[in-house]
Design a protein around this motif. Structure first.
Motif, PDB file in Angstrom:
ATOM      1  N   ASN A  10      33.336 -32.186  16.935  1.00 17.70           N
ATOM      2  CA  ASN A  10      33.859 -30.903  16.500  1.00 17.70           C
ATOM      3  C   ASN A  10      32.684 -30.040  16.088  1.00 17.70           C
ATOM      4  O   ASN A  10      31.597 -30.549  15.807  1.00 17.70           O
ATOM      5  CB  ASN A  10      34.856 -31.061  15.348  1.00 17.70           C
ATOM      6  CG  ASN A  10      36.003 -30.063  15.465  1.00 17.70           C
ATOM      7  OD1 ASN A  10      35.796 -28.921  15.872  1.00 17.70           O
ATOM      8  ND2 ASN A  10      37.196 -30.501  15.112  1.00 17.70           N
ATOM      9  N   TRP A  11      32.903 -28.735  16.018  1.00 17.51           N
ATOM     10  CA  TRP A  11      31.808 -27.828  15.694  1.00 17.51           C
ATOM     11  C   TRP A  11      32.357 -26.476  15.296  1.00 17.51           C
ATOM     12  O   TRP A  11      33.533 -26.168  15.503  1.00 17.51           O
ATOM     13  CB  TRP A  11      30.872 -27.677  16.894  1.00 17.51           C
ATOM     14  CG  TRP A  11      31.472 -26.929  18.058  1.00 17.51           C
ATOM     15  CD1 TRP A  11      31.398 -25.582  18.320  1.00 17.51           C
ATOM     16  CD2 TRP A  11      32.266 -27.486  19.109  1.00 17.51           C
ATOM     17  NE1 TRP A  11      32.079 -25.277  19.470  1.00 17.51           N
ATOM     18  CE2 TRP A  11      32.630 -26.428  19.970  1.00 17.51           C
ATOM     19  CE3 TRP A  11      32.696 -28.781  19.400  1.00 17.51           C
ATOM     20  CZ2 TRP A  11      33.409 -26.624  21.105  1.00 17.51           C
ATOM     21  CZ3 TRP A  11      33.476 -28.978  20.525  1.00 17.51           C
ATOM     22  CH2 TRP A  11      33.817 -27.910  21.366  1.00 17.51           C
ATOM     23  N   MET A  12      31.487 -25.641  14.736  1.00 16.28           N
ATOM     24  CA  MET A  12      31.801 -24.260  14.429  1.00 16.28           C
ATOM     25  C   MET A  12      30.609 -23.409  14.854  1.00 16.28           C
ATOM     26  O   MET A  12      29.468 -23.682  14.452  1.00 16.28           O
ATOM     27  CB  MET A  12      32.072 -24.067  12.941  1.00 16.28           C
ATOM     28  CG  MET A  12      32.606 -22.690  12.605  1.00 16.28           C
ATOM     29  SD  MET A  12      34.302 -22.417  13.201  1.00 16.28           S
ATOM     30  CE  MET A  12      35.234 -23.291  11.940  1.00 16.28           C
ATOM     31  N   SER A  13      30.874 -22.426  15.687  1.00 17.44           N
ATOM     32  CA  SER A  13      29.796 -21.582  16.210  1.00 17.44           C
ATOM     33  C   SER A  13      29.586 -20.374  15.304  1.00 17.44           C
ATOM     34  O   SER A  13      30.524 -19.906  14.655  1.00 17.44           O
ATOM     35  CB  SER A  13      30.143 -21.104  17.623  1.00 17.44           C
ATOM     36  OG  SER A  13      30.332 -22.204  18.482  1.00 17.44           O
ATOM     37  N   PRO A  14      28.360 -19.834  15.260  1.00 18.09           N
ATOM     38  CA  PRO A  14      28.119 -18.642  14.455  1.00 18.09           C
ATOM     39  C   PRO A  14      28.802 -17.415  15.089  1.00 18.09           C
ATOM     40  O   PRO A  14      29.107 -17.454  16.281  1.00 18.09           O
ATOM     41  CB  PRO A  14      26.586 -18.510  14.490  1.00 18.09           C
ATOM     42  CG  PRO A  14      26.167 -19.203  15.748  1.00 18.09           C
ATOM     43  CD  PRO A  14      27.151 -20.309  15.938  1.00 18.09           C
ATOM     44  N   PRO A  15      29.083 -16.379  14.292  1.00 22.65           N
ATOM     45  CA  PRO A  15      28.731 -16.238  12.871  1.00 22.65           C
ATOM     46  C   PRO A  15      29.728 -16.973  11.974  1.00 22.65           C
ATOM     47  O   PRO A  15      30.935 -16.822  12.143  1.00 22.65           O
ATOM     48  CB  PRO A  15      28.810 -14.724  12.656  1.00 22.65           C
ATOM     49  CG  PRO A  15      29.876 -14.279  13.616  1.00 22.65           C
ATOM     50  CD  PRO A  15      29.728 -15.159  14.827  1.00 22.65           C
ATOM     51  N   CYS A  16      29.217 -17.768  11.069  1.00 19.91           N
ATOM     52  CA  CYS A  16      30.099 -18.469  10.146  1.00 19.91           C
ATOM     53  C   CYS A  16      29.371 -18.670   8.816  1.00 19.91           C
ATOM     54  O   CYS A  16      28.152 -18.512   8.731  1.00 19.91           O
ATOM     55  CB  CYS A  16      30.552 -19.807  10.736  1.00 19.91           C
ATOM     56  SG  CYS A  16      29.218 -20.931  11.166  1.00 19.91           S
ATOM     57  N   SER A  17      30.145 -18.977   7.794  1.00 21.72           N
ATOM     58  CA  SER A  17      29.582 -19.238   6.471  1.00 21.72           C
ATOM     59  C   SER A  17      29.986 -20.637   6.041  1.00 21.72           C
ATOM     60  O   SER A  17      30.994 -21.181   6.505  1.00 21.72           O
ATOM     61  CB  SER A  17      30.093 -18.208   5.456  1.00 21.72           C
ATOM     62  OG  SER A  17      31.501 -18.294   5.341  1.00 21.72           O
ATOM     63  N   MET A  18      29.188 -21.235   5.145  1.00 21.26           N
ATOM     64  CA  MET A  18      29.498 -22.580   4.678  1.00 21.26           C
ATOM     65  C   MET A  18      29.410 -22.652   3.161  1.00 21.26           C
ATOM     66  O   MET A  18      28.446 -22.164   2.559  1.00 21.26           O
ATOM     67  CB  MET A  18      28.540 -23.602   5.306  1.00 21.26           C
ATOM     68  CG  MET A  18      28.941 -25.042   4.997  1.00 21.26           C
ATOM     69  SD  MET A  18      27.925 -26.247   5.876  1.00 21.26           S
ATOM     70  CE  MET A  18      26.725 -26.651   4.619  1.00 21.26           C
ATOM     71  N   ARG A  19      30.437 -23.247   2.566  1.00 28.26           N
ATOM     72  CA  ARG A  19      30.457 -23.491   1.121  1.00 28.26           C
ATOM     73  C   ARG A  19      30.469 -24.993   0.884  1.00 28.26           C
ATOM     74  O   ARG A  19      31.070 -25.747   1.643  1.00 28.26           O
ATOM     75  CB  ARG A  19      31.720 -22.906   0.490  1.00 28.26           C
ATOM     76  CG  ARG A  19      31.775 -21.405   0.433  1.00 28.26           C
ATOM     77  CD  ARG A  19      33.176 -20.956   0.000  1.00 28.26           C
ATOM     78  NE  ARG A  19      33.527 -21.514  -1.305  1.00 28.26           N
ATOM     79  CZ  ARG A  19      33.315 -20.889  -2.463  1.00 28.26           C
ATOM     80  NH1 ARG A  19      32.744 -19.701  -2.457  1.00 28.26           N
ATOM     81  NH2 ARG A  19      33.668 -21.443  -3.606  1.00 28.26           N
ATOM     82  N   ILE A  20      29.789 -25.424  -0.175  1.00 28.24           N
ATOM     83  CA  ILE A  20      29.844 -26.818  -0.597  1.00 28.24           C
ATOM     84  C   ILE A  20      30.439 -26.827  -2.003  1.00 28.24           C
ATOM     85  O   ILE A  20      29.872 -26.238  -2.928  1.00 28.24           O
ATOM     86  CB  ILE A  20      28.459 -27.484  -0.596  1.00 28.24           C
ATOM     87  CG1 ILE A  20      27.849 -27.428   0.812  1.00 28.24           C
ATOM     88  CG2 ILE A  20      28.560 -28.930  -1.067  1.00 28.24           C
ATOM     89  CD1 ILE A  20      26.473 -28.042   0.919  1.00 28.24           C
ATOM     90  N   ASP A  21      31.601 -27.453  -2.158  1.00 26.17           N
ATOM     91  CA  ASP A  21      32.335 -27.402  -3.423  1.00 26.17           C
ATOM     92  C   ASP A  21      32.580 -28.790  -3.990  1.00 26.17           C
ATOM     93  O   ASP A  21      32.559 -29.795  -3.272  1.00 26.17           O
ATOM     94  CB  ASP A  21      33.695 -26.718  -3.208  1.00 26.17           C
ATOM     95  CG  ASP A  21      33.549 -25.267  -2.776  1.00 26.17           C
ATOM     96  OD1 ASP A  21      32.902 -24.504  -3.499  1.00 26.17           O
ATOM     97  OD2 ASP A  21      34.076 -24.906  -1.701  1.00 26.17           O
ATOM     98  N   ASP A  22      32.836 -28.811  -5.280  1.00 23.20           N
ATOM     99  CA  ASP A  22      33.295 -30.045  -5.926  1.00 23.20           C
ATOM    100  C   ASP A  22      34.700 -30.366  -5.421  1.00 23.20           C
ATOM    101  O   ASP A  22      35.505 -29.462  -5.187  1.00 23.20           O
ATOM    102  CB  ASP A  22      33.340 -29.870  -7.439  1.00 23.20           C
ATOM    103  CG  ASP A  22      31.950 -29.766  -8.046  1.00 23.20           C
ATOM    104  OD1 ASP A  22      31.048 -30.467  -7.570  1.00 23.20           O
ATOM    105  OD2 ASP A  22      31.778 -28.972  -8.993  1.00 23.20           O
TER     106      ASP A  22
END
Length: 242
Positions: free
Chosen positions: A59-71
């Motif tokens: 699986n993948w996500m192509s730009p433009p995209c944003s990424m968040r890392i959360d608890d």
């Protein structure tokens, strides 16, 4: 790793982790918990790889995209997850959620500017050999220069025939329609240059597909099949038994 809650912009980052992956958007997909390779590229794309399946990501996500890392939430903590990556596609609003249970290792590396794709060694050697033996195309032909630069890219060989007319030569290992279209664009541009015009084309390859030959000949481009061994001097007609 320390969980954060903002857009992450990094060099290429490769993470080997036990994770679960969920995709939501025009379609939904779920990858159960397993060890995988996660790649976050500097252009923003995110790819999920397994140890099988050849070069294609699961699986993948192509730009433009944003990424968040959360608890993780309390429920996610109970399920054994330590952090949640949420990747959102800015154009379609599709999301890729990667739930991390364990990170085995990770690296970050700045790759720098990529020089681009280098021509196949045989194709480049064909260009060199044909430039040296340009009379393969006809008696009286001469090479003006290799990699003649135009505004849209380099023509493999600029030559002149016995009458002094300009010849643009495009070289491929296997000649297809794309190669003919490429040469056509070069010819249209070069024929606007009064110092070169009229310029005719030669499409040269070890193998030319029938559709490409038909298109080339319809556009007045001559097709020439190249014998790599003969150009290298390995095929001497005087030594043949038949």
């Amino acid at each position: 790793m320390t969980p954060v809650s903002h857009v992450v912009l990094t060099p290429v980052r490769v993470v080997i982790a036990k994770c679960q992956v969920d995709y939501a958007g025009r379609l939904s997909a779920h990858l159960p918990l397993a060890m995988r390779v996660l790649m976050i590229k500097a252009d923003g794309s995110v790819l999920v790889h397994s140890d099988g399946g050849s070069y294609k990501p699961l699986n993948w996500m192509s730009p433009p995209c944003s990424m968040r890392i959360d608890d993780p939430s309390a429920i996610q903590v109970e399920a054994g997850f330590s952090e949640i990556w949420t990747v959102r596609q800015k154009k379609t609003d599709d999301t890729l959620v990667i739930s991390i249970a364990e990170v085995v290792t990770e690296i970050e590396q700045e790759l720098g500017t990529d020089p681009g794709l280098v021509k196949d060694g045989v194709e480049a050697h064909l260009q060199e050999l044909l430039a040296e033996h340009i009379d393969t195309l006809g008696d009286g032909y001469t090479t003006v220069r290799r990699e003649y630069m135009t505004a849209i890219g380099p023509v493999d060989i600029l030559a002149r025939d016995s009458a002094g007319s300009s010849i643009a030569v495009e070289i491929k290992r296997r000649g297809g329609i794309d190669g003919v279209e490429q040469l056509t664009r070069y010819l249209e541009l070069m024929n606007r240059d009064a110092t070169l015009a009229p310029v005719t084309g030669v499409f040269a390859a070890q193998e030319i597909k029938p559709q490409a030959r038909t298109l080339a000949e319809d556009r007045g481009i001559r097709c020439v099949v190249l014998d790599y061994d003969a150009l290298r001097g390995m095929d001497d007609p005087e030594t043949r038994l038949f």
